[in-house]
Motif scaffolding. Structure first.
Motif, mmCIF file in Angstrom:
data_model
loop_
_atom_site.group_PDB
_atom_site.id
_atom_site.type_symbol
_atom_site.label_atom_id
_atom_site.label_comp_id
_atom_site.label_asym_id
_atom_site.label_seq_id
_atom_site.Cartn_x
_atom_site.Cartn_y
_atom_site.Cartn_z
ATOM 1 N N GLY A 314 -7.282 -19.950 7.028
ATOM 2 C CA GLY A 314 -6.371 -20.636 6.121
ATOM 3 C C GLY A 314 -6.010 -21.976 6.717
ATOM 4 O O GLY A 314 -6.150 -22.189 7.924
ATOM 5 N N ASN A 315 -5.538 -22.894 5.898
ATOM 6 C CA ASN A 315 -5.256 -24.256 6.370
ATOM 7 C C ASN A 315 -3.777 -24.543 6.566
ATOM 8 O O ASN A 315 -3.427 -25.539 7.198
ATOM 9 C CB ASN A 315 -5.833 -25.287 5.384
ATOM 10 C CG ASN A 315 -7.346 -25.196 5.264
ATOM 11 O OD1 ASN A 315 -8.013 -24.740 6.192
ATOM 12 N ND2 ASN A 315 -7.881 -25.607 4.120
ATOM 13 N N SER A 316 -2.903 -23.715 6.021
ATOM 14 C CA SER A 316 -1.470 -23.975 6.147
ATOM 15 C C SER A 316 -0.978 -23.612 7.545
ATOM 16 O O SER A 316 -1.634 -22.870 8.280
ATOM 17 C CB SER A 316 -0.683 -23.175 5.111
ATOM 18 O OG SER A 316 -0.708 -21.799 5.436
ATOM 19 N N GLU A 317 0.198 -24.131 7.881
ATOM 20 C CA GLU A 317 0.790 -23.816 9.177
ATOM 21 C C GLU A 317 1.035 -22.320 9.310
ATOM 22 O O GLU A 317 0.787 -21.725 10.363
ATOM 23 C CB GLU A 317 2.103 -24.583 9.351
ATOM 24 C CG GLU A 317 2.780 -24.334 10.675
ATOM 25 C CD GLU A 317 4.060 -25.142 10.850
ATOM 26 O OE1 GLU A 317 4.667 -25.064 11.937
ATOM 27 O OE2 GLU A 317 4.453 -25.840 9.896
ATOM 28 N N ASN A 318 1.490 -21.700 8.222
ATOM 29 C CA ASN A 318 1.772 -20.266 8.270
ATOM 30 C C ASN A 318 0.501 -19.454 8.507
ATOM 31 O O ASN A 318 0.486 -18.513 9.308
ATOM 32 C CB ASN A 318 2.434 -19.814 6.959
ATOM 33 C CG ASN A 318 3.042 -18.430 7.063
ATOM 34 O OD1 ASN A 318 4.138 -18.257 7.568
ATOM 35 N ND2 ASN A 318 2.314 -17.419 6.601
ATOM 36 N N ALA A 319 -0.589 -19.828 7.826
ATOM 37 C CA ALA A 319 -1.846 -19.084 7.972
ATOM 38 C C ALA A 319 -2.421 -19.230 9.370
ATOM 39 O O ALA A 319 -2.914 -18.260 9.952
ATOM 40 C CB ALA A 319 -2.855 -19.568 6.932
ATOM 41 N N VAL A 320 -2.360 -20.445 9.926
ATOM 42 C CA VAL A 320 -2.902 -20.674 11.266
ATOM 43 C C VAL A 320 -2.091 -19.915 12.312
ATOM 44 O O VAL A 320 -2.654 -19.250 13.192
ATOM 45 C CB VAL A 320 -2.921 -22.188 11.590
ATOM 46 C CG1 VAL A 320 -3.244 -22.428 13.063
ATOM 47 C CG2 VAL A 320 -3.946 -22.906 10.717
ATOM 48 N N LYS A 321 -0.765 -19.978 12.214
ATOM 49 C CA LYS A 321 0.068 -19.265 13.181
ATOM 50 C C LYS A 321 -0.078 -17.752 13.023
ATOM 51 O O LYS A 321 -0.027 -17.011 14.017
ATOM 52 C CB LYS A 321 1.528 -19.695 13.030
ATOM 53 C CG LYS A 321 1.786 -21.108 13.535
ATOM 54 C CD LYS A 321 3.261 -21.467 13.534
ATOM 55 C CE LYS A 321 3.492 -22.845 14.157
ATOM 56 N NZ LYS A 321 4.924 -23.214 14.206
ATOM 57 N N THR A 322 -0.257 -17.283 11.802
ATOM 58 C CA THR A 322 -0.509 -15.861 11.580
ATOM 59 C C THR A 322 -1.768 -15.424 12.316
ATOM 60 O O THR A 322 -1.780 -14.408 13.021
ATOM 61 C CB THR A 322 -0.660 -15.571 10.069
ATOM 62 O OG1 THR A 322 0.610 -15.734 9.429
ATOM 63 C CG2 THR A 322 -1.160 -14.152 9.819
#
Length: 364
Positions: A314-322
């Motif tokens: 994923g490209n969002s901050e939430n997806a990357v940190k997840t």
């Protein structure tokens, strides 16, 4: 042949699911969820990390090819890439950071008595960061330079078992030395760092907290020799000195003696200059402590290899940190399994073996 559970199912039994359920409830992770619970999301992402899946489509295809085993692995239904993508984007990444923290506490207790390369009763940490380059057009939330994006993975690794005790994910612009402000220093512990963390005000704060640091001196270093201890040059220790900083501002930031050790590495032939506030350990032990930093490099190597950085899910901050926190949780989970079952293979060897055998029905 062992006809019980798959290796993956056996590994998942070591997850504290009751505590995880409380974490999910705290963050409302399963609120209004019809398919793919948080538990299933973690199983899918842990599977991706263990087997080096490179995309959502890759995860979906790999699991579908083993559809008869999914229920026994903890999946109520087939995993769809669109559903997994939505979950990565929308569910709070703190769920996975809290799970990782829970597993880290458990792992550190298990490895508390592990031997070190140096005979010490104290805790020894290695502090370092790793930069992960990203595409600026896709990851605009993580600016680094004018033409590229990046995130930094700042890690404090407990060298007893190579377990991460602290992790901070930042954009690429955050300088490494700022992470020292985020740490609560443990009295009596050793913090091993490279010279990118040399900031005398922060090192003095560590000294006042009763902790010890081992780092390399920046060149040139403006300091005067106060005292020289005798050394055995055949061991590689060229000099073992007490020094005071000469610079007006530097001396104000660190007003006490520092120990400076000049060491010639017999393997590489390079001369290294170490700085520490510990005056008790032998000079060779200080050099050995610094050399033990390689464990944090191995940790970063595993994270980068298994995250498949060019293929974030994923490209969002939430997806990357997840994805990163699930990778960390998976790494620590395997460390727990290794210790609990007293598996002789190294942690990294065990991870390599599991990458090709998670569907096998064999005794773990």
């Amino acid at each position: 042949m062992y006809v019980g559970k798959t290796l993956f199912a056996q590994i998942m039994e070591f997850v504290p699911w009751t505590s995880f359920a409380r974490i999910v409830h705290r963050h409302a992770g399963d609120s209004r969820v019809r398919t793919l619970s948080c538990a299933e999301q973690f199983r899918a992402l842990a599977f991706a990390q263990l087997t080096w899946r490179e995309s959502l489509r890759d995860i979906e295809a790999s699991l579908s090819a083993n559809s008869s085993k999914l229920y026994a692995m903890g999946f109520r239904s087939a995993i769809k890439r669109s559903t997994l993508a939505d979950a990565n984007e929308s569910r709070n990444w703190h769920i996975w950071s809290d799970l990782a923290a829970l597993l880290i506490r458990r792992a550190r207790k298990l490895y508390a008595s592990e031997p070190l390369s140096v005979e010490l009763d104290s805790t020894v940490y290695a502090l370092d960061s790793s930069t992960i380059d990203l595409c600026l057009s896709l990851f605009a939330w993580a600016p680094f330079r004018s033409t590229k994006a990046a995130i930094k993975l700042h890690t404090l690794l407990d060298l007893r078992g190579a377990i991460p005790a602290f992790i901070h994910i930042s954009d690429g612009k955050l300088h490494d030395v700022n992470v020292l402000d985020m740490l609560s220093f443990e009295a009596g512990a050793f913090y091993v760092m490279d010279r990118g963390y040399v900031d005398f005000a922060r090192l003095y704060a560590m000294h006042q907290a009763g902790a010890f640091f081992v780092t390399r001196a920046k060149s040139p270093m403006d300091a005067r020799r106060v005292y020289s201890a005798s050394t055995e040059r055949s061991t590689g220790v060229i000099a073992d000195q007490r020094v005071m900083l000469n610079g007006h501002y530097s001396a104000k930031k660190y007003p006490e003696h520092l120990r400076r050790i000049r060491f010639k590495d017999p393997e590489s032939g390079k001369t290294l200059v170490f700085l520490t506030n510990n005056t008790v350990l032998p000079a060779l032990s200080i050099a050995a402590l610094y050399k033990s930093r390689w464990q944090v490099e191995l940790f970063f190597k595993w994270i980068k290899q298994h995250l498949r950085i060019k293929h974030f899910l994923g490209n969002s901050e939430n997806a990357v940190k997840t994805q990163i926190w699930c990778a960390v949780a998976t790494y620590v989970l395997i460390a727990i399994v290794k210790k609990e079952l007293q598996i002789d293979a190294s942690l990294y060897t065990l991870l390599q073996i599991l990458s090709v055998s998670v569907f096998e029905k064999a005794q773990l």
